[in-house]
Design a protein around this motif. Structure first.
Motif, PDB file in Angstrom:
ATOM      1  N   ASN A   1       0.801  -1.224   0.000  1.00  9.92           N
ATOM      2  CA  ASN A   1       0.000   0.000   0.000  1.00  9.92           C
ATOM      3  C   ASN A   1       0.831   1.270   0.000  1.00  9.92           C
ATOM      4  OD1 ASN A   1      -2.390  -1.451  -0.012  1.00  9.92           O
ATOM      5  ND2 ASN A   1      -2.579  -1.458   2.218  1.00  9.92           N
ATOM      6  N   HIS A   2       2.007   1.222   0.621  1.00  9.94           N
ATOM      7  CA  HIS A   2       2.752   2.465   0.838  1.00  9.94           C
ATOM      8  C   HIS A   2       4.140   2.474   0.217  1.00  9.94           C
ATOM      9  CE1 HIS A   2      -0.435   3.430   3.698  1.00  9.94           C
ATOM     10  NE2 HIS A   2      -0.228   2.239   4.249  1.00  9.94           N
ATOM     11  N   GLY A   3       4.622   1.319  -0.175  1.00 12.51           N
ATOM     12  CA  GLY A   3       5.955   1.261  -0.751  1.00 12.51           C
ATOM     13  C   GLY A   3       7.003   0.934   0.286  1.00 12.51           C
ATOM     14  N   ALA A   4       7.996   0.159  -0.118  1.00 15.22           N
ATOM     15  CA  ALA A   4       9.035  -0.258   0.823  1.00 15.22           C
ATOM     16  C   ALA A   4       9.896   0.909   1.264  1.00 15.22           C
ATOM     17  CB  ALA A   4       9.893  -1.345   0.173  1.00 15.22           C
ATOM     18  N   ASP A   5      10.224   1.820   0.356  1.00 13.97           N
ATOM     19  CA  ASP A   5      11.105   2.943   0.693  1.00 13.97           C
ATOM     20  C   ASP A   5      10.463   3.844   1.738  1.00 13.97           C
ATOM     21  OD1 ASP A   5      13.361   4.631   0.438  1.00 13.97           O
ATOM     22  OD2 ASP A   5      12.214   5.958  -0.871  1.00 13.97           O
ATOM     23  N   ARG A   6       9.189   4.178   1.562  1.00 15.06           N
ATOM     24  CA  ARG A   6       8.513   5.040   2.534  1.00 15.06           C
ATOM     25  C   ARG A   6       8.390   4.328   3.875  1.00 15.06           C
ATOM     26  NH1 ARG A   6       2.137   6.907   2.354  1.00 15.06           N
ATOM     27  NH2 ARG A   6       1.979   7.351   4.594  1.00 15.06           N
ATOM     28  N   LEU A   7       8.045   3.058   3.851  1.00 12.57           N
ATOM     29  CA  LEU A   7       7.881   2.310   5.094  1.00 12.57           C
ATOM     30  C   LEU A   7       9.209   2.223   5.838  1.00 12.57           C
ATOM     31  CD1 LEU A   7       6.060   0.651   6.916  1.00 12.57           C
ATOM     32  CD2 LEU A   7       6.535  -1.346   5.497  1.00 12.57           C
ATOM     33  N   LEU A   8      10.292   2.036   5.129  1.00 14.98           N
ATOM     34  CA  LEU A   8      11.600   1.970   5.772  1.00 14.98           C
ATOM     35  C   LEU A   8      11.938   3.300   6.439  1.00 14.98           C
ATOM     36  CD1 LEU A   8      14.208   0.404   6.317  1.00 14.98           C
ATOM     37  CD2 LEU A   8      15.067   1.234   4.106  1.00 14.98           C
ATOM     38  N   ARG A   9      11.667   4.389   5.763  1.00  9.39           N
ATOM     39  CA  ARG A   9      11.931   5.704   6.350  1.00  9.39           C
ATOM     40  C   ARG A   9      11.092   5.936   7.611  1.00  9.39           C
ATOM     41  NH1 ARG A   9      10.079   9.297   3.167  1.00  9.39           N
ATOM     42  NH2 ARG A   9       9.603   8.154   1.239  1.00  9.39           N
ATOM     43  N   ASP A  10       9.836   5.503   7.562  1.00  7.54           N
ATOM     44  CA  ASP A  10       8.981   5.652   8.742  1.00  7.54           C
ATOM     45  C   ASP A  10       9.508   4.824   9.911  1.00  7.54           C
ATOM     46  OD1 ASP A  10       7.363   7.328   7.311  1.00  7.54           O
ATOM     47  OD2 ASP A  10       5.835   5.805   6.867  1.00  7.54           O
ATOM     48  N   LEU A  11       9.962   3.630   9.607  1.00  3.27           N
ATOM     49  CA  LEU A  11      10.475   2.756  10.663  1.00  3.27           C
ATOM     50  C   LEU A  11      11.778   3.287  11.254  1.00  3.27           C
ATOM     51  CD1 LEU A  11       9.790  -0.724   9.020  1.00  3.27           C
ATOM     52  CD2 LEU A  11       8.699   0.206  11.062  1.00  3.27           C
ATOM     53  N   ARG A  12      12.500   4.048  10.487  1.00  2.00           N
ATOM     54  CA  ARG A  12      13.741   4.636  10.989  1.00  2.00           C
ATOM     55  C   ARG A  12      13.507   5.924  11.767  1.00  2.00           C
ATOM     56  NH1 ARG A  12      17.607   3.246   5.762  1.00  2.00           N
ATOM     57  NH2 ARG A  12      18.556   1.364   6.675  1.00  2.00           N
ATOM     58  N   GLY A  13      12.237   6.268  11.929  1.00  2.00           N
ATOM     59  CA  GLY A  13      11.923   7.401  12.797  1.00  2.00           C
ATOM     60  C   GLY A  13      11.546   8.674  12.105  1.00  2.00           C
ATOM     61  N   HIS A  14      11.321   8.596  10.807  1.00  7.47           N
ATOM     62  CA  HIS A  14      10.991   9.815  10.059  1.00  7.47           C
ATOM     63  C   HIS A  14       9.492   9.968   9.816  1.00  7.47           C
ATOM     64  CE1 HIS A  14      15.241  10.392   9.437  1.00  7.47           C
ATOM     65  NE2 HIS A  14      15.342   9.166   8.931  1.00  7.47           N
ATOM     66  N   GLY A  15       8.683   9.178  10.485  1.00 10.05           N
ATOM     67  CA  GLY A  15       7.240   9.300  10.309  1.00 10.05           C
ATOM     68  C   GLY A  15       6.520   8.277  11.154  1.00 10.05           C
ATOM     69  N   THR A  16       5.205   8.321  11.146  1.00 10.51           N
ATOM     70  CA  THR A  16       4.409   7.368  11.914  1.00 10.51           C
ATOM     71  C   THR A  16       4.195   6.099  11.093  1.00 10.51           C
ATOM     72  OG1 THR A  16       2.366   8.322  11.069  1.00 10.51           O
ATOM     73  CG2 THR A  16       3.220   9.207  13.144  1.00 10.51           C
ATOM     74  N   LEU A  17       3.983   5.008  11.796  1.00  6.44           N
ATOM     75  CA  LEU A  17       3.741   3.751  11.103  1.00  6.44           C
ATOM     76  C   LEU A  17       2.376   3.773  10.436  1.00  6.44           C
ATOM     77  CD1 LEU A  17       5.123   1.062  13.578  1.00  6.44           C
ATOM     78  CD2 LEU A  17       6.253   2.154  11.652  1.00  6.44           C
ATOM     79  N   PRO A  18       2.245   3.127   9.284  1.00  2.86           N
ATOM     80  CA  PRO A  18       0.946   3.078   8.600  1.00  2.86           C
ATOM     81  C   PRO A  18      -0.066   2.297   9.415  1.00  2.86           C
ATOM     82  CG  PRO A  18       2.516   1.597   7.553  1.00  2.86           C
ATOM     83  CD  PRO A  18       3.283   2.393   8.544  1.00  2.86           C
ATOM     84  N   VAL A  19      -1.332   2.420   9.022  1.00  5.08           N
ATOM     85  CA  VAL A  19      -2.415   1.806   9.776  1.00  5.08           C
ATOM     86  C   VAL A  19      -2.270   0.293   9.871  1.00  5.08           C
ATOM     87  CG1 VAL A  19      -3.888   1.651   7.724  1.00  5.08           C
ATOM     88  CG2 VAL A  19      -4.938   1.702   9.997  1.00  5.08           C
ATOM     89  N   GLU A  20      -1.685  -0.337   8.852  1.00  4.62           N
ATOM     90  CA  GLU A  20      -1.529  -1.789   8.873  1.00  4.62           C
ATOM     91  C   GLU A  20      -0.655  -2.259  10.033  1.00  4.62           C
ATOM     92  OE1 GLU A  20      -2.045  -0.469   4.603  1.00  4.62           O
ATOM     93  OE2 GLU A  20      -0.809   0.136   6.339  1.00  4.62           O
ATOM     94  N   LEU A  21       0.250  -1.379  10.492  1.00  5.65           N
ATOM     95  CA  LEU A  21       1.177  -1.733  11.570  1.00  5.65           C
ATOM     96  C   LEU A  21       0.959  -0.876  12.811  1.00  5.65           C
ATOM     97  CD1 LEU A  21       4.435  -1.980   9.408  1.00  5.65           C
ATOM     98  CD2 LEU A  21       2.831  -3.812   9.992  1.00  5.65           C
ATOM     99  N   ALA A  22      -0.205  -0.235  12.898  1.00  3.88           N
ATOM    100  CA  ALA A  22      -0.448   0.738  13.965  1.00  3.88           C
ATOM    101  C   ALA A  22      -0.359   0.125  15.358  1.00  3.88           C
ATOM    102  CB  ALA A  22      -1.815   1.395  13.762  1.00  3.88           C
ATOM    103  N   ARG A  23      -0.708  -1.155  15.488  1.00  4.96           N
ATOM    104  CA  ARG A  23      -0.697  -1.782  16.808  1.00  4.96           C
ATOM    105  C   ARG A  23       0.666  -2.359  17.189  1.00  4.96           C
ATOM    106  NH1 ARG A  23      -6.475  -5.094  17.198  1.00  4.96           N
ATOM    107  NH2 ARG A  23      -7.836  -3.300  16.790  1.00  4.96           N
TER     108      ARG A  23
END
Length: 386
Positions: free
Chosen positions: A43-65
């Motif tokens: 849904n969001h792309g691996a690159d964006r998700l990786l950046r979010d996981l490294r602290g540059h954004g919030t986790l997407p709804v799929e991983l919110a919990r």
């Protein structure tokens, strides 16, 4: 085996290189078969998700919990570019969806499919997997299981089919060796990193597979096997192939997981029976009682199940032919009456066979012409072996 760039527009226009590097990084982060994580990547792309996981954004709804701290600890300072350089030095590649060498049948796993595959070998994975069969079974197999797996794999390879297995001891190793023995194609799907020799006793075998076939894993370099990774590895074996053959398996064998995953994916499930009192074959026998499972004993029967409908039929087996097998029923009945010792007259043969005397005489002449009976001074006598 270096992958080509994605076609324009793949992954919604996202940068192909960035997506590849991000998927390489995420393969170190996420355990195989994580459907929620796969959904987030889709849904969001691996690159964006990786950046979010490294602290540059919030986790997407799929991983919110989920707790992102655990992901960030696992990521650490590791550089995915180093993994990509390592696989290139080994003569392999990191293959991802959209690459020309990506086996599209893995897409049947949906969001639980691999983020990518670390591949090393002389044979390109996608063409090798197009006509492939999984041959799996017990690690602690008997001599019977070793013989059957090796023979079956060799025969399948000679028929032009790729033999896929897990590189483990027992049936897996026998299947790989059987294919290699006839210079056939074989693919080993590992539950560890591409550079990890596991099991250690198969170091030379895995090197041989990489030299003549293909070694593949969804885990990054250096990753060690775990029980969970072995279980999830089975879904890749099942999805990659047209069908799964279980050669020998106890009731709690991991090979049965591969077979049941194959059934859920709509692949053909097959089993080779063993001695009815053998605990090593009890799992296969239970599997063969399940709807959709097919009993097979030779490569031709396997190919009949997974090959082209009407084109890959297995030849029918039959016992040795005997003189007179092709006789008409009435003539056969007359021949059965003729004794091998002593002799009977035409009249007695006609009475015993229930056939008119004239018809009996004509048929006896036919049998004599075919050298199945002889006429003696005392009557008719059957030749030996007729």
């Amino acid at each position: 085996m270096e992958p080509l760039p994605w076609p324009e527009g793949e992954f919604g226009g996202r940068d192909a290189r960035a997506e590849r590097v991000a998927r390489a990084a995420l393969s170190r982060l996420v355990e195989p078969g994580d459907a929620a994580f796969g959904r987030a990547v889709r849904n969001h792309g691996a690159d964006r998700l990786l950046r979010d996981l490294r602290g540059h954004g919030t986790l997407p709804v799929e991983l919110a919990r989920r707790d992102p701290a655990g992901y960030r600890v696992r990521l650490g300072p590791h550089d995915p570019e180093a993994d990509l350089e390592l696989i290139a030095e080994l003569g392999g590649a990191f293959v991802v969806p959209g690459d020309p060498d990506w086996p599209t049948q893995l897409d049947d796993l949906g969001d639980a499919g691999p983020l990518g595959l670390w591949v090393r070998g002389a044979v390109s994975l996608r063409p090798a997997a197009l006509r492939s069969v999984a041959v799996v079974g017990s690690r602690a197999c008997t001599d019977y299981g070793t013989y059957v797996a090796g023979t079956l794999a060799a025969d399948l390879a000679e028929l032009g089919w790729t033999v896929v297995s897990g590189g483990a001891y027992g049936v897996d190793g026998a299947a790989h060796r059987g294919a290699l023995a006839v210079a056939g194609r074989t693919v080993a799907v590992l539950a560890c990193g591409i550079d990890v020799n596991y099991p250690r006793g198969h170091e030379r075998l895995l090197a041989r597979i990489a030299e003549l076939g293909t070694v593949v894993t969804e885990l990054p370099p250096g990753a060690h096997p775990t029980r969970y990774r072995f279980v999830e590895r089975n879904r890749v074996i099942a999805a990659l192939t047209r069908g799964t053959v279980v050669v020998e398996a106890a009731l709690r064998s991991g090979a049965l997981i591969s077979a049941r995953r194959a059934a859920l994916l709509g692949r053909q499930v097959m089993g080779v029976p063993g001695p009815i009192g053998s605990a090593s074959s009890a799992g296969v026998h239970a599997l063969l009682r399940e709807p959709g499972s097919v009993l097979v004993t030779r490569a031709a029967e396997v190919v009949e199940q997974v090959g082209l409908i009407g084109d890959d039929l297995a030849p029918m087996l039959s016992g040795p032919t005997r003189p007179g097998d092709d006789l008409a029923p009435q003539t056969r009945r007359i021949l059965d009456v003729v004794p091998t010792r002593g002799a009977l007259s035409t009249a007695l043969i006609a009475r015993e066979a229930g056939v008119a005397p004239a018809a009996t005489r004509r048929r006896l002449d036919v049998l004599a012409a075919r050298e199945l009976v002889d006429r003696t001074s005392k009557g008719w006598r059957r030749r030996g072996g007729a």
